[in-house]
Write a protein that holds these residues in place. Structure first.
Motif, PDB file in Angstrom:
ATOM      1  N   GLY A   9      -1.130   7.786  -1.540  1.00  0.00           N
ATOM      2  CA  GLY A   9      -1.675   7.564  -2.984  1.00  0.00           C
ATOM      3  C   GLY A   9      -1.294   6.361  -4.038  1.00  0.00           C
ATOM      4  O   GLY A   9       0.074   7.086  -4.455  1.00  0.00           O
ATOM      5  N   LYS A  10      -2.107   4.975  -4.271  1.00  0.00           N
ATOM      6  CA  LYS A  10      -1.956   4.492  -5.487  1.00  0.00           C
ATOM      7  C   LYS A  10      -2.404   5.088  -6.747  1.00  0.00           C
ATOM      8  O   LYS A  10      -3.583   6.478  -6.935  1.00  0.00           O
ATOM      9  N   GLU A  12      -3.725   5.701  -9.645  1.00  0.00           N
ATOM     10  CA  GLU A  12      -5.440   5.619 -10.075  1.00  0.00           C
ATOM     11  C   GLU A  12      -5.727   5.738 -12.143  1.00  0.00           C
ATOM     12  O   GLU A  12      -6.637   5.108 -12.745  1.00  0.00           O
ATOM     13  N   LYS A  39      -3.147   5.596   1.654  1.00  0.00           N
ATOM     14  CA  LYS A  39      -3.983   5.886   1.353  1.00  0.00           C
ATOM     15  C   LYS A  39      -4.679   7.438   2.550  1.00  0.00           C
ATOM     16  O   LYS A  39      -3.785   7.542   3.534  1.00  0.00           O
ATOM     17  N   GLU A  55      -1.899  12.061   7.522  1.00  0.00           N
ATOM     18  CA  GLU A  55      -0.593  10.716   6.684  1.00  0.00           C
ATOM     19  C   GLU A  55       1.290  11.021   6.944  1.00  0.00           C
ATOM     20  O   GLU A  55       1.582  10.034   6.643  1.00  0.00           O
ATOM     21  N   LYS A  58       0.271   8.262   9.504  1.00  0.00           N
ATOM     22  CA  LYS A  58       0.948   6.517   8.295  1.00  0.00           C
ATOM     23  C   LYS A  58       2.036   6.409   8.204  1.00  0.00           C
ATOM     24  O   LYS A  58       2.659   5.479   7.994  1.00  0.00           O
TER      25      LYS A  58
END
Length: 155
Positions: A9-10, A12, A39, A55, A58
């Protein structure tokens, strides 16, 4: 030694994003550093185990089998700032070229990712949002380099 932070996760929140950018800029004066993001999976649509599995896949695509990895995990070793700085110094003295530090998402990391890591590190037994954990980690990396250089940042 190059440091790569791989996180689910970036950021936010604009305040966390600004703090991350600030520490990345500061750290670059001492060592090579980069952040890489994957992501996160949609929490509402999948079970926790399905999220962790997806996840994990990824994350594994972003890792090489020979990479020295550290995971942020509440069951990991807790360092003082000076101990962490000394750990970084030992890695550099031993010729370690790069380190990848992984921060999980809301459900943490798949057990396979945690078990494969060479080192498990914890800030606390408490759980933190990944954005805050990233800021805390970057601040400690920055602090470690200032400690190693004998600069006044660490008091």
């Amino acid at each position: 030694m190059k440091i790569r932070i791989l996180t689910v996760g970036k950021p936010e929140n604009p305040q966390f994003k600004a703090a991350i950018d600030m520490y990345l800029k500061r750290i670059k004066h001492y060592t090579a550093i980069e952040m890489d993001f994957i992501k996160p999976e949609k929490i509402a649509k999948l079970s926790e185990s399905e999220i962790l599995e997806r996840e994990k896949i990824k994350l594994e695509k972003k890792l090489s089998p020979t990479e020295y990895t550290i995971v942020m995990d509440k069951g990991g070793k807790q360092f003082s700032s000076i101990e962490f700085a000394n750990w970084i110094q030992v890695q550099q003295n031993n010729g370690r070229q790069s380190v990848t530090i992984i921060i999980g998402g809301p459900h943490g990391l798949a057990p396979e990712i945690v078990s494969k890591a060479e080192q498990k590190v914890s800030f606390s037994k408490m759980t933190f949002p990944h954005e805050l954990a990233a800021v805390m980690l970057l601040e400690q990396i920055y602090r470690a380099h200032t400690i190693l250089r004998g600069e006044k940042y660490h008091k």
